[in-house]
Design an enzyme around this catalytic site. Structure first.
Site, PDB file in Angstrom:
ATOM      1  N   TYR A   1       0.816  -1.167   0.020  1.00 40.91           N
ATOM      2  CA  TYR A   1       0.001  -0.009  -0.100  1.00 40.91           C
ATOM      3  C   TYR A   1       0.893   1.304   0.191  1.00 40.91           C
ATOM      4  O   TYR A   1       0.234   2.312  -0.254  1.00 40.91           O
ATOM      5  CB  TYR A   1      -0.913   0.056   1.158  1.00 40.91           C
ATOM      6  CG  TYR A   1      -2.038  -0.934   1.228  1.00 40.91           C
ATOM      7  CD1 TYR A   1      -2.110  -1.977   0.192  1.00 40.91           C
ATOM      8  CD2 TYR A   1      -2.833  -1.324   2.139  1.00 40.91           C
ATOM      9  CE1 TYR A   1      -3.026  -3.012   0.088  1.00 40.91           C
ATOM     10  CE2 TYR A   1      -3.912  -2.246   2.322  1.00 40.91           C
ATOM     11  CZ  TYR A   1      -3.848  -3.418   1.122  1.00 40.91           C
ATOM     12  OH  TYR A   1      -4.733  -4.164   1.216  1.00 40.91           O
ATOM     13  N   LYS A  58       3.661 -15.481   2.570  1.00 42.54           N
ATOM     14  CA  LYS A  58       3.590 -16.057   1.335  1.00 42.54           C
ATOM     15  C   LYS A  58       4.909 -16.539   0.895  1.00 42.54           C
ATOM     16  O   LYS A  58       5.411 -16.099  -0.119  1.00 42.54           O
ATOM     17  CB  LYS A  58       2.775 -15.351   0.400  1.00 42.54           C
ATOM     18  CG  LYS A  58       2.338 -16.110  -0.841  1.00 42.54           C
ATOM     19  CD  LYS A  58       1.241 -17.037  -0.790  1.00 42.54           C
ATOM     20  CE  LYS A  58       0.843 -17.666  -2.211  1.00 42.54           C
ATOM     21  NZ  LYS A  58      -0.043 -19.075  -1.823  1.00 42.54           N
ATOM     22  N   ASP A  97      -2.844 -18.112   2.250  1.00 41.98           N
ATOM     23  CA  ASP A  97      -3.872 -18.756   1.999  1.00 41.98           C
ATOM     24  C   ASP A  97      -4.617 -19.765   3.004  1.00 41.98           C
ATOM     25  O   ASP A  97      -5.755 -19.693   2.964  1.00 41.98           O
ATOM     26  CB  ASP A  97      -3.875 -19.271   0.425  1.00 41.98           C
ATOM     27  CG  ASP A  97      -2.482 -19.987   0.490  1.00 41.98           C
ATOM     28  OD1 ASP A  97      -1.536 -19.580   1.347  1.00 41.98           O
ATOM     29  OD2 ASP A  97      -2.170 -20.652  -0.588  1.00 41.98           O
ATOM     30  N   ASP A 108      -4.777  -6.531   6.398  1.00 41.12           N
ATOM     31  CA  ASP A 108      -6.209  -5.683   5.895  1.00 41.12           C
ATOM     32  C   ASP A 108      -7.434  -6.933   5.558  1.00 41.12           C
ATOM     33  O   ASP A 108      -8.329  -6.932   5.947  1.00 41.12           O
ATOM     34  CB  ASP A 108      -5.901  -4.938   4.683  1.00 41.12           C
ATOM     35  CG  ASP A 108      -6.972  -4.146   4.176  1.00 41.12           C
ATOM     36  OD1 ASP A 108      -7.697  -4.072   4.966  1.00 41.12           O
ATOM     37  OD2 ASP A 108      -6.726  -3.714   3.035  1.00 41.12           O
ATOM     38  N   ASP A 163     -10.521  -8.469   8.416  1.00 39.75           N
ATOM     39  CA  ASP A 163     -11.800  -8.076   8.228  1.00 39.75           C
ATOM     40  C   ASP A 163     -12.696  -9.349   8.261  1.00 39.75           C
ATOM     41  O   ASP A 163     -13.475  -9.639   8.817  1.00 39.75           O
ATOM     42  CB  ASP A 163     -12.218  -7.577   6.749  1.00 39.75           C
ATOM     43  CG  ASP A 163     -12.327  -5.983   6.912  1.00 39.75           C
ATOM     44  OD1 ASP A 163     -11.804  -5.219   7.807  1.00 39.75           O
ATOM     45  OD2 ASP A 163     -12.627  -5.472   5.634  1.00 39.75           O
TER      46      ASP A 163
END
Ligand code: NAD
Length: 363
Positions: free
Chosen positions: A146, A195, A227, A251, A255
């Site tokens: 980001y 990852k 994942d 992020d 959520d």
């Protein structure tokens, strides 16, 4: 002890929910012998109305001079409020981004906790919920994808977009230390999510996390691919204590984790820098649809105040007392509108102020 708290009431339901959190803090102060001093700080739409800016330099200075900042929420109805006709850098949310940057708040903490009494709101099956879950997502907030360089350029007759994902050892080390420190205050388990089978930034992440872990022999840690983590959160959420991860993975996972608790009005959050300073706020927004009606749930803000006591002031017993009082109020059958069960006959519906009073009574 005396603690200086910056208070950003903000917009919408912000002033209503922060008032209740301050009421709870004052009750804690009286019970445990602390003095909490409050400095009101303008940010968001109310600051635009008063000064023309979503966050002034004076407001930043006041926040920096505080031991911690407690915030409600900022912003208005994004379709109808005149604040959203302003250029992007003058809108309410620009104030929050500027504050996070000015205070170097690189660590975001979001607990996801399932209250026994609110189990009905959890979308998972009973056999998956099991004994319930209580996890903390620790997300890196100022690096990674980001904040990397980005571009969209025409190449060979077509548009090509690029985003870059960069992490330095220093950025990883400071968030990892935060994660392990928090685990020491909890059940002493860290799941570091990356990852590493694909990304260089993740392989460096793993290496540095391992180095940091060596300084915390009491903490059990594991690595998990992102994942798999997304899957495990809905398959067996009870396995997690602290989930430590980079900006974009955090992020998405935070959520997902908050969704499985089912109730946004209950979820607190904290953003920390490398000192004891933190910005504490509910995970929800300013809820303009219910502002001024006296029905907003103040619990997420009250629990954010508890996080402030625990993480900025090291007042663990005081934070425990608030969390226990919240649990007791739910057990006693009191609910604000957002956490009413479908069949509300067995519980009592209360408003914002009454919920604050009921929590204070149980401290
Ligand atoms: P929202 O979280 O404000 O509201 C979503 C829904 O949840 C609404 O129906 C609302 O009534 C309900 N809700 C939220 N908090 C509640 C509470 N404490 N008690 C009871 N019900 C509650 O999200 P939104 O409508 O997408 O955004 C409204 C404004 O808030 C926007 O301007 C947005 O930019 C801003 N916002 C601010 C923050 C922040 O200050 N950190 C975070 C998210 C959104």
């Amino acid at each position: 002890m005396t603690y200086n708290i910056g208070v950003i009431k903000g917009d919408g339901i912000g002033p209503e929910i922060v008032t209740e959190a301050v009421k709870v803090l004052d009750a804690i102060g009286a019970k445990f012998g602390h003095q909490f001093n409050y400095t009101q700080i303008l940010m968001g739409g109310c600051s635009i109305d008063a000064t023309g800016e979503p966050l002034t330099d004076e407001a930043i200075a006041a926040a920096k001079a505080s031991d911690a900042v407690l915030m409600g929420s900022i912003g208005g109805n994004t379709s109808t409020s005149p604040w959203y006709k302003l250029p992007a850098d003058k809108r309410p949310e620009a104030g929050l981004l500027k504050l996070r940057k000015s205070l170097n708040l690189f660590a975001n903490l979001r607990p996801a906790y399932l209250y026994e009494e609110l189990k009905e709101a959890c979308p998972l099956r009973d056999d998956i919920i099991g004994e319930g879950f209580d996890m903390m997502i620790m997300r890196e907030l100022t690096g990674g994808l980001y904040f990397g360089e980005r571009s969209t350029k025409e190449e060979n007759g077509q548009l090509v977009a690029r985003d870059s994902l960069t992490y330095s050892e220093t950025e990883i080390r400071r968030i990892a230390k935060r994660g392990f420190d928090i685990a020491m205050k909890r059940r002493k388990k860290v799941t570091s999510v990356d990852k590493a089978n694909v990304l260089d930034s993740s392989r460096l992440w793993r290496k540095i996390v391992e180095e940091v872990a060596a300084d915390y022999p009491e903490v059990t840690y594991e690595h998990m691919l992102v994942d798999n983590c997304a899957m495990q959160l809905v398959k067996d959420p009870g396995q997690f204590d602290v989930i430590l991860t980079e900006n974009m993975f955090g992020d998405i996972l935070s959520d997902e984790a908050s969704m499985v608790t089912g109730s946004i009005g209950m979820l607190s959050s904290a953003s920390l820098n490398d000192t004891k300073f933190g910005l504490y706020e509910p995970s929800g927004g300013s809820a303009p649809d219910i502002a001024g009606k006296g029905i907003a749930n103040p619990i997420a803000t009250i629990l954010s105040a508890a996080m402030m006591l625990r993480y900025s002031f090291d007042l663990d017993a005081e934070a425990d007392a608030i969390e226990a009082a919240v649990k007791q109020v739910l057990k006693d059958g009191y609910r604000t509108i957002d956490i009413m069960p479908r069949d509300g006959s067995s519980v009592t519906r209360v408003g914002t102020v009454e919920m604050g009073d009921l929590i204070v009574e149980r401290l």
